[in-house]
Design a protein around this motif. Sequence first.
Motif, PDB file in Angstrom:
ATOM      1  N   GLU A 140     -21.993   5.122   5.819  1.00  0.00           N
ATOM      2  CA  GLU A 140     -23.443   5.266   5.803  1.00  0.00           C
ATOM      3  C   GLU A 140     -23.916   6.351   4.849  1.00  0.00           C
ATOM      4  O   GLU A 140     -25.113   6.609   4.774  1.00  0.00           O
ATOM      5  CB  GLU A 140     -23.945   5.583   7.218  1.00  0.00           C
ATOM      6  CG  GLU A 140     -23.744   4.453   8.207  1.00  0.00           C
ATOM      7  CD  GLU A 140     -24.551   3.217   7.839  1.00  0.00           C
ATOM      8  OE1 GLU A 140     -25.662   3.389   7.299  1.00  0.00           O
ATOM      9  OE2 GLU A 140     -24.072   2.087   8.078  1.00  0.00           O
ATOM     10  N   THR A 169     -33.684  -1.983   8.131  1.00  0.00           N
ATOM     11  CA  THR A 169     -33.397  -1.709   6.721  1.00  0.00           C
ATOM     12  C   THR A 169     -33.353  -0.202   6.495  1.00  0.00           C
ATOM     13  O   THR A 169     -34.015   0.569   7.191  1.00  0.00           O
ATOM     14  CB  THR A 169     -34.462  -2.335   5.813  1.00  0.00           C
ATOM     15  OG1 THR A 169     -35.752  -1.814   6.167  1.00  0.00           O
ATOM     16  CG2 THR A 169     -34.465  -3.846   5.943  1.00  0.00           C
ATOM     17  N   ARG A 170     -32.584   0.186   5.481  1.00  0.00           N
ATOM     18  CA  ARG A 170     -32.461   1.596   5.126  1.00  0.00           C
ATOM     19  C   ARG A 170     -33.525   1.975   4.104  1.00  0.00           C
ATOM     20  O   ARG A 170     -33.893   1.170   3.238  1.00  0.00           O
ATOM     21  CB  ARG A 170     -31.085   1.895   4.535  1.00  0.00           C
ATOM     22  CG  ARG A 170     -29.883   1.530   5.387  1.00  0.00           C
ATOM     23  CD  ARG A 170     -28.610   2.040   4.710  1.00  0.00           C
ATOM     24  NE  ARG A 170     -27.403   1.618   5.413  1.00  0.00           N
ATOM     25  CZ  ARG A 170     -26.659   0.593   5.056  1.00  0.00           C
ATOM     26  NH1 ARG A 170     -27.002  -0.126   3.983  1.00  0.00           N
ATOM     27  NH2 ARG A 170     -25.584   0.263   5.734  1.00  0.00           N
ATOM     28  N   PRO A 200     -34.509   3.989   0.745  1.00  0.00           N
ATOM     29  CA  PRO A 200     -33.737   4.466  -0.415  1.00  0.00           C
ATOM     30  C   PRO A 200     -33.526   5.971  -0.365  1.00  0.00           C
ATOM     31  O   PRO A 200     -34.403   6.731   0.061  1.00  0.00           O
ATOM     32  CB  PRO A 200     -34.605   4.054  -1.615  1.00  0.00           C
ATOM     33  CG  PRO A 200     -35.489   2.971  -1.099  1.00  0.00           C
ATOM     34  CD  PRO A 200     -35.737   3.295   0.345  1.00  0.00           C
ATOM     35  N   ILE A 220     -27.593   2.005  -7.317  1.00  0.00           N
ATOM     36  CA  ILE A 220     -27.041   1.259  -6.187  1.00  0.00           C
ATOM     37  C   ILE A 220     -25.603   1.696  -5.966  1.00  0.00           C
ATOM     38  O   ILE A 220     -24.908   2.111  -6.905  1.00  0.00           O
ATOM     39  CB  ILE A 220     -27.114  -0.268  -6.428  1.00  0.00           C
ATOM     40  CG1 ILE A 220     -26.220  -0.674  -7.628  1.00  0.00           C
ATOM     41  CG2 ILE A 220     -28.517  -0.716  -6.637  1.00  0.00           C
ATOM     42  CD1 ILE A 220     -24.915  -1.293  -7.256  1.00  0.00           C
ATOM     43  N   LEU A 268     -22.208   0.276  -3.446  1.00  0.00           N
ATOM     44  CA  LEU A 268     -21.698  -0.728  -2.520  1.00  0.00           C
ATOM     45  C   LEU A 268     -20.181  -0.587  -2.421  1.00  0.00           C
ATOM     46  O   LEU A 268     -19.558   0.128  -3.214  1.00  0.00           O
ATOM     47  CB  LEU A 268     -22.098  -2.136  -2.964  1.00  0.00           C
ATOM     48  CG  LEU A 268     -21.794  -2.554  -4.406  1.00  0.00           C
ATOM     49  CD1 LEU A 268     -20.383  -3.086  -4.560  1.00  0.00           C
ATOM     50  CD2 LEU A 268     -22.783  -3.596  -4.882  1.00  0.00           C
ATOM     51  N   ALA A 316     -30.309  -3.132   2.884  1.00  0.00           N
ATOM     52  CA  ALA A 316     -30.952  -2.545   1.709  1.00  0.00           C
ATOM     53  C   ALA A 316     -32.309  -3.149   1.420  1.00  0.00           C
ATOM     54  O   ALA A 316     -33.026  -2.642   0.560  1.00  0.00           O
ATOM     55  CB  ALA A 316     -30.051  -2.715   0.479  1.00  0.00           C
ATOM     56  N   LEU A 376     -34.319  -4.035  -6.734  1.00  0.00           N
ATOM     57  CA  LEU A 376     -34.240  -2.591  -6.567  1.00  0.00           C
ATOM     58  C   LEU A 376     -35.624  -2.023  -6.247  1.00  0.00           C
ATOM     59  O   LEU A 376     -36.640  -2.655  -6.541  1.00  0.00           O
ATOM     60  CB  LEU A 376     -33.672  -1.943  -7.833  1.00  0.00           C
ATOM     61  CG  LEU A 376     -32.137  -1.754  -7.876  1.00  0.00           C
ATOM     62  CD1 LEU A 376     -31.444  -3.101  -7.845  1.00  0.00           C
ATOM     63  CD2 LEU A 376     -31.708  -0.961  -9.089  1.00  0.00           C
ATOM     64  N   LYS A 404     -23.889  -6.172   3.031  1.00  0.00           N
ATOM     65  CA  LYS A 404     -24.354  -5.236   4.048  1.00  0.00           C
ATOM     66  C   LYS A 404     -24.105  -3.787   3.655  1.00  0.00           C
ATOM     67  O   LYS A 404     -24.792  -2.881   4.153  1.00  0.00           O
ATOM     68  CB  LYS A 404     -23.652  -5.521   5.379  1.00  0.00           C
ATOM     69  CG  LYS A 404     -24.014  -6.851   6.001  1.00  0.00           C
ATOM     70  CD  LYS A 404     -23.244  -7.062   7.288  1.00  0.00           C
ATOM     71  CE  LYS A 404     -23.517  -8.431   7.897  1.00  0.00           C
ATOM     72  NZ  LYS A 404     -22.727  -8.656   9.136  1.00  0.00           N
ATOM     73  N   ILE A 452     -24.608  -2.432   0.710  1.00  0.00           N
ATOM     74  CA  ILE A 452     -25.430  -1.991  -0.424  1.00  0.00           C
ATOM     75  C   ILE A 452     -26.386  -0.898   0.033  1.00  0.00           C
ATOM     76  O   ILE A 452     -27.062  -1.020   1.062  1.00  0.00           O
ATOM     77  CB  ILE A 452     -26.210  -3.179  -1.012  1.00  0.00           C
ATOM     78  CG1 ILE A 452     -25.235  -4.221  -1.590  1.00  0.00           C
ATOM     79  CG2 ILE A 452     -27.170  -2.709  -2.094  1.00  0.00           C
ATOM     80  CD1 ILE A 452     -25.929  -5.482  -2.087  1.00  0.00           C
ATOM     81  N   GLN A 453     -26.452   0.160  -0.739  1.00  0.00           N
ATOM     82  CA  GLN A 453     -27.400   1.253  -0.509  1.00  0.00           C
ATOM     83  C   GLN A 453     -28.098   1.570  -1.824  1.00  0.00           C
ATOM     84  O   GLN A 453     -27.486   1.511  -2.897  1.00  0.00           O
ATOM     85  CB  GLN A 453     -26.693   2.498   0.033  1.00  0.00           C
ATOM     86  CG  GLN A 453     -26.028   2.284   1.379  1.00  0.00           C
ATOM     87  CD  GLN A 453     -25.356   3.533   1.899  1.00  0.00           C
ATOM     88  OE1 GLN A 453     -25.666   4.652   1.473  1.00  0.00           O
ATOM     89  NE2 GLN A 453     -24.418   3.360   2.833  1.00  0.00           N
ATOM     90  N   PHE A 454     -29.382   1.919  -1.728  1.00  0.00           N
ATOM     91  CA  PHE A 454     -30.193   2.205  -2.900  1.00  0.00           C
ATOM     92  C   PHE A 454     -30.578   3.677  -2.932  1.00  0.00           C
ATOM     93  O   PHE A 454     -30.760   4.321  -1.891  1.00  0.00           O
ATOM     94  CB  PHE A 454     -31.481   1.369  -2.907  1.00  0.00           C
ATOM     95  CG  PHE A 454     -31.264  -0.083  -3.233  1.00  0.00           C
ATOM     96  CD1 PHE A 454     -30.260  -0.475  -4.097  1.00  0.00           C
ATOM     97  CD2 PHE A 454     -32.066  -1.067  -2.667  1.00  0.00           C
ATOM     98  CE1 PHE A 454     -30.052  -1.808  -4.406  1.00  0.00           C
ATOM     99  CE2 PHE A 454     -31.874  -2.397  -2.964  1.00  0.00           C
ATOM    100  CZ  PHE A 454     -30.860  -2.775  -3.832  1.00  0.00           C
TER     101      PHE A 454
END
Length: 632
Positions: free
Chosen positions: A56, A155-156, A158, A169, A171, A309, A347, A378, A380-382
């Motif tokens: 995370e 959702t997270r 950014p 990004i 991942l 994301a 994005l 799942k 993926i983080q921005f």
Amino acid sequence: MTQDVQFSAEANPFAAAEQVCATLGTLTDALFDEHTSRHPAASLSALRTAEHPAAEALFGLPLAPNGPVHATLDRLGTVTTAGTARPGTGARVAERTVAALQTRFGGGAVRGAIADRGTTSAALFQLPVTGEFADAKLRPPFAPALAALAAGQQTRQPVELPTGAGAEIRLVVPPGFHALTSPGGPPGVSSRAVPPLPDGADRADGTPATVAAADELARHLAEVAEELFSATGPEPRRDFAVISATLADLVRDAGVGYAGVCALELDGRASDAALVVSLARHPLPITALATELATVRRHAEVWTVLLPAGPAAVLVEGRTAPVPGPLAADGQRRWVVTSAVQAFVPLPDGGTVLCVQLSTARPEDWELYTEAFAELLKSIQFGWDGVPTAVAAAAVPATVPSAVPAQAPAPPPAQAPAPAPAPTAAAAVAAEEEPEEVPLHLRGTPVRVPPADFNPFAPATDASVAHEGGAAPDAGDPPKGTPVRIPPPDFNPFAFEGLPDSPAAAPATQPAGTAPVADPFGTTVAAEQKPDPFGTTLPAQGPAVPPPPSTPPVVPAQAPPVSAEAATTAAGAAEQGEAETELARRKDTPVRVPPPDFNPFAMAGLPSPPETAPEPETANGADAQAEHRPFG
């Protein structure tokens, strides 16, 4: 964009990355055989990414620009990063990398190449290849793991990045994939420890960073080839490493941040797959993007899903790609059918889309790969610095005011407009693109609508009298009324914003020497008029319009007709009297009463009928005179 040009770079911004994915699929089908070392299929799903302590907090890992572009973490996988603010230097490294690998493996002719022919390039192996869509009957099903992404989930937000970092990004690629891109990325993407060039080194490119990037990629491809072909001789390792190196510039030009291949063993048989992660400029929102994909690719199945994301579009389709003759074992060109899944994730900058795609020529292993693909999506983080891209700012002008208002220009004499809000970063970018464009909501003349309790007949206060006399109003007494804007005369509410306006006519100027007419309500359109206390005066937009009378005009009773000579004398006396009255009172409004013979329906420009001499009175003079007195 039609189906025929689906894979063309001119019509499809993701075509270059799709071409890389098709080429990697061709490479694995041609070069992997029974001697290839393979991971067990359980390696794709044995690890649970969500249970890892760093799952995370991927942005807390020391990756680019202070580290590699992707790095392998124990019990997690390969953490990959890509961003919009690190395009690299664009230096070509394929030729230098190929030469370094040829030296490492002792030279010799690569499969499909002729010895001593010169520089080894991708064109020599008829690469890259362009995929085509397969028949709808060959389309793979939308796997349950992909359909589960359509369920609602949180959702997270950014991660906040410093200004200038753009959008980024991160991942996690599951174990089992071998990266064909350098861990440090292309030259200029990450900060490397660049050693000094040794004496006698080729300095043709003039950049030590390019030499370091090429050497790093050569070492990495050699390690991957030795791992994949550990049970064979040096020739298959050399062939795979050199042919992969010829694609280095193609991969960089396609905006690909990660490209990898997978070699698995499942139930005693071989299974292969290719994975590509790329970024492309595409300003459409997710709903419009999904509609475009479903319209253009009628052979595919498109779903809109919700990832941690954010929203994304997932596409499933069948593709066919050629295997060039120089790469095939028998030297014959053939075609291979693959099942592909592709995800498009916008994005937060509003102008860039993350494209992740996986393809395999093993339809029996489709569910295995789609489960790993869903877990990858799942993860993926921005991260974002809060500044939209120029593409998004130009498409949708930002009008959100900031906390600090900007100084407005000097107001015209008629009325000072309200201060304009300070432009945001997106509005500043849009202003640089089109400095002369004015949004529709900012066009028009600033005025103030009087409040509901406004009494125009109330006696003027000292402040309003001083204001009409030219003195500035008291700073502690704010102007009353609601600030609004009156549209200009050429305003078209049905016009599309962004189209060039038609040339407007130059406003007419007031003749010199004409004295302005004061208006107690401040609604008179007059040039160089002093501001009024209610802020409703409009600047001059054309010829001056006479104001309405302040009091109803008194219409005198009709007089009996008189002779022409008497009428001329009376008219002269009336004009003189009106002139004297005008000089006596400047604030009154001149009103002209039509003459008795005025015909409002007469056509202008026609000659008047000739006057006839009055008839002599008859014996019955009273009746004749009464005919000319319609009012008795």
